[in-house]
Design a protein around this motif. Sequence first.
Motif, short mmCIF file in Angstrom:
data_model
loop_
_atom_site.label_atom_id
_atom_site.label_comp_id
_atom_site.label_asym_id
_atom_site.label_seq_id
_atom_site.Cartn_x
_atom_site.Cartn_y
_atom_site.Cartn_z
N MET A 1 -16.94 1.90 -42.48
CA MET A 1 -17.66 2.59 -43.55
C MET A 1 -17.37 4.08 -43.45
SD MET A 1 -21.77 2.60 -44.44
CE MET A 1 -21.75 0.85 -44.79
N THR A 2 -17.11 4.73 -44.60
CA THR A 2 -16.82 6.15 -44.60
C THR A 2 -18.07 6.95 -44.26
OG1 THR A 2 -17.38 6.38 -46.94
CG2 THR A 2 -15.10 5.80 -46.42
N ASN A 3 -17.86 8.21 -43.79
CA ASN A 3 -18.99 9.07 -43.46
C ASN A 3 -19.88 9.30 -44.67
OD1 ASN A 3 -18.14 9.32 -40.81
ND2 ASN A 3 -16.92 11.15 -41.23
N LYS A 4 -19.26 9.44 -45.84
CA LYS A 4 -20.02 9.68 -47.06
C LYS A 4 -20.94 8.50 -47.37
CE LYS A 4 -17.62 11.11 -50.53
NZ LYS A 4 -16.71 11.06 -51.68
N ALA A 5 -20.38 7.28 -47.31
CA ALA A 5 -21.18 6.10 -47.59
C ALA A 5 -22.26 5.90 -46.55
CB ALA A 5 -20.27 4.87 -47.66
N SER A 6 -21.93 6.18 -45.28
CA SER A 6 -22.92 6.04 -44.21
C SER A 6 -24.08 6.99 -44.42
CB SER A 6 -22.26 6.32 -42.85
OG SER A 6 -21.24 5.38 -42.58
N PHE A 7 -23.79 8.22 -44.83
CA PHE A 7 -24.85 9.18 -45.07
C PHE A 7 -25.75 8.74 -46.21
CE2 PHE A 7 -26.31 12.79 -47.63
CZ PHE A 7 -27.15 13.40 -46.72
N LEU A 8 -25.14 8.27 -47.30
CA LEU A 8 -25.94 7.83 -48.45
C LEU A 8 -26.82 6.66 -48.10
CD1 LEU A 8 -23.23 8.11 -51.25
CD2 LEU A 8 -25.13 9.67 -50.82
N LEU A 9 -26.26 5.67 -47.42
CA LEU A 9 -27.03 4.50 -47.03
C LEU A 9 -28.13 4.89 -46.05
CD1 LEU A 9 -27.51 1.49 -47.13
CD2 LEU A 9 -25.79 1.20 -45.34
N GLY A 10 -27.79 5.75 -45.09
CA GLY A 10 -28.79 6.17 -44.11
C GLY A 10 -29.94 6.92 -44.75
N THR A 11 -29.64 7.77 -45.73
CA THR A 11 -30.69 8.48 -46.43
C THR A 11 -31.66 7.52 -47.10
OG1 THR A 11 -29.21 10.34 -46.85
CG2 THR A 11 -31.17 10.18 -48.24
N CYS A 12 -31.13 6.50 -47.75
CA CYS A 12 -31.98 5.50 -48.41
C CYS A 12 -32.85 4.78 -47.40
CB CYS A 12 -31.12 4.49 -49.16
SG CYS A 12 -30.57 5.08 -50.76
N LEU A 13 -32.24 4.33 -46.31
CA LEU A 13 -32.98 3.54 -45.32
C LEU A 13 -34.10 4.35 -44.69
CD1 LEU A 13 -30.06 1.60 -43.60
CD2 LEU A 13 -31.70 0.74 -45.28
N VAL A 14 -33.83 5.64 -44.40
CA VAL A 14 -34.87 6.47 -43.80
C VAL A 14 -36.04 6.64 -44.74
CG1 VAL A 14 -35.41 8.82 -43.07
CG2 VAL A 14 -33.34 7.70 -42.25
N LEU A 15 -35.75 6.93 -46.00
CA LEU A 15 -36.81 7.16 -46.97
C LEU A 15 -37.58 5.89 -47.26
CD1 LEU A 15 -35.00 9.57 -49.42
CD2 LEU A 15 -36.87 10.14 -47.88
N LEU A 16 -36.86 4.77 -47.36
CA LEU A 16 -37.50 3.52 -47.71
C LEU A 16 -38.32 2.94 -46.57
CD1 LEU A 16 -34.64 1.81 -49.75
CD2 LEU A 16 -36.66 2.97 -50.62
N SER A 17 -38.04 3.33 -45.34
CA SER A 17 -38.76 2.79 -44.19
C SER A 17 -39.88 3.69 -43.71
CB SER A 17 -37.79 2.54 -43.03
OG SER A 17 -37.23 3.76 -42.59
N SER A 18 -40.08 4.83 -44.33
CA SER A 18 -41.10 5.78 -43.90
C SER A 18 -42.50 5.20 -44.03
CB SER A 18 -41.00 7.07 -44.73
OG SER A 18 -42.08 7.92 -44.45
N ASN A 19 -43.35 5.48 -43.02
CA ASN A 19 -44.73 5.00 -43.08
C ASN A 19 -45.50 5.62 -44.23
OD1 ASN A 19 -44.41 3.39 -40.81
ND2 ASN A 19 -45.02 5.03 -39.40
N ALA A 20 -45.02 6.75 -44.70
CA ALA A 20 -45.71 7.44 -45.79
C ALA A 20 -45.71 6.61 -47.07
CB ALA A 20 -45.06 8.80 -46.06
N TYR B 1 -16.90 2.67 -52.33
CA TYR B 1 -16.14 1.47 -51.91
C TYR B 1 -15.66 1.73 -50.48
CZ TYR B 1 -16.39 0.88 -56.92
OH TYR B 1 -16.87 0.76 -58.21
N PRO B 2 -16.56 1.54 -49.51
CA PRO B 2 -16.32 2.00 -48.13
C PRO B 2 -15.09 1.42 -47.45
CG PRO B 2 -18.65 1.54 -48.48
CD PRO B 2 -17.94 1.03 -49.67
N ASP B 3 -14.70 0.18 -47.77
CA ASP B 3 -13.56 -0.40 -47.06
C ASP B 3 -12.26 -0.32 -47.84
OD1 ASP B 3 -14.16 -2.26 -49.01
OD2 ASP B 3 -13.94 -4.01 -47.71
N ALA B 4 -12.24 0.51 -48.89
CA ALA B 4 -11.00 0.67 -49.67
C ALA B 4 -9.95 1.40 -48.85
CB ALA B 4 -11.28 1.44 -50.95
N ALA B 5 -8.69 1.11 -49.10
CA ALA B 5 -7.60 1.75 -48.37
C ALA B 5 -7.56 3.25 -48.62
CB ALA B 5 -6.28 1.11 -48.77
N GLY B 6 -7.90 3.67 -49.82
CA GLY B 6 -7.96 5.09 -50.16
C GLY B 6 -9.33 5.45 -50.70
N ASP B 7 -9.48 6.68 -51.12
CA ASP B 7 -10.76 7.14 -51.66
C ASP B 7 -10.81 6.81 -53.15
OD1 ASP B 7 -13.09 8.36 -52.35
OD2 ASP B 7 -12.39 10.40 -52.05
#
Length: 228
Positions: free
Chosen positions: A1-20, A109-115
């Motif tokens: 997974m590209t760094n860009k996709a990882s950051f986007l997914l991580g942002t979602c997961l953090v926000l969606l899992s917050s106790n708030a 498209y994280p597993d694409a050969a190019g961007d």
Amino acid sequence: MTNKASFLLGTCLVLLSSNALAASGHTVSANAAASSNYFWRGITQSDDGAAVSGGLDYSNDSGFYLGTWASNVDFGETSSTSYELDFYLGFSGEIKALSYDVGYIHYAYPDAAGDIDFGEVYTSLGWRNLSFKASYLTHAQSGSSTEEDMLYLELNATFPVFKSAELGLHIGNSRGDTVMEWTGEDDSYMDYGVNLSKDGYTFGLVKTDLDADDDLKVYVSYAVDFDL
């Protein structure tokens, strides 16, 4: 997974899992679907094969929302990628009888050969059974030979029919240099759709006026969503 996709997914997961999110005024939901074909603006994204998708969404009373959605894809010989991962955020609400939605969506498209990632800003207005939406390309894949110009306009209508069923009608227009590069034809084409939905099941018809892909296509799907 590209760094860009990882950051986007991580942002979602953090926000969606917050106790708030347990506080009043916040909603987290999930969705899953299976379809005999995955169409995007009238063109198959799964090489006319089946697709399985799912996503997570967060919203609050202010109208702010964000989410992520993923599906398998198959672009044939044009790309080696096997799945699409989207990230989106925006604001939606109503002013009297008029509904609105303004946001941004990133297609990765994280597993694409190019961007081959790209992003769009969008805005929509709805009134009663009708909605109009405009989406404009903000950036496309690196190395593109075009000026990264693409505008998509769509008009949608939904009507209750029979008993607890819904009829959907769609017409859209894609235009711009990027459209010509992607389709290999003109820089503008129309797509049309009609579907009938009930209890999560949908039967639909899709057609474009592209010379290489102008057959009337049929799909069936089942979708479910639930609060978390």
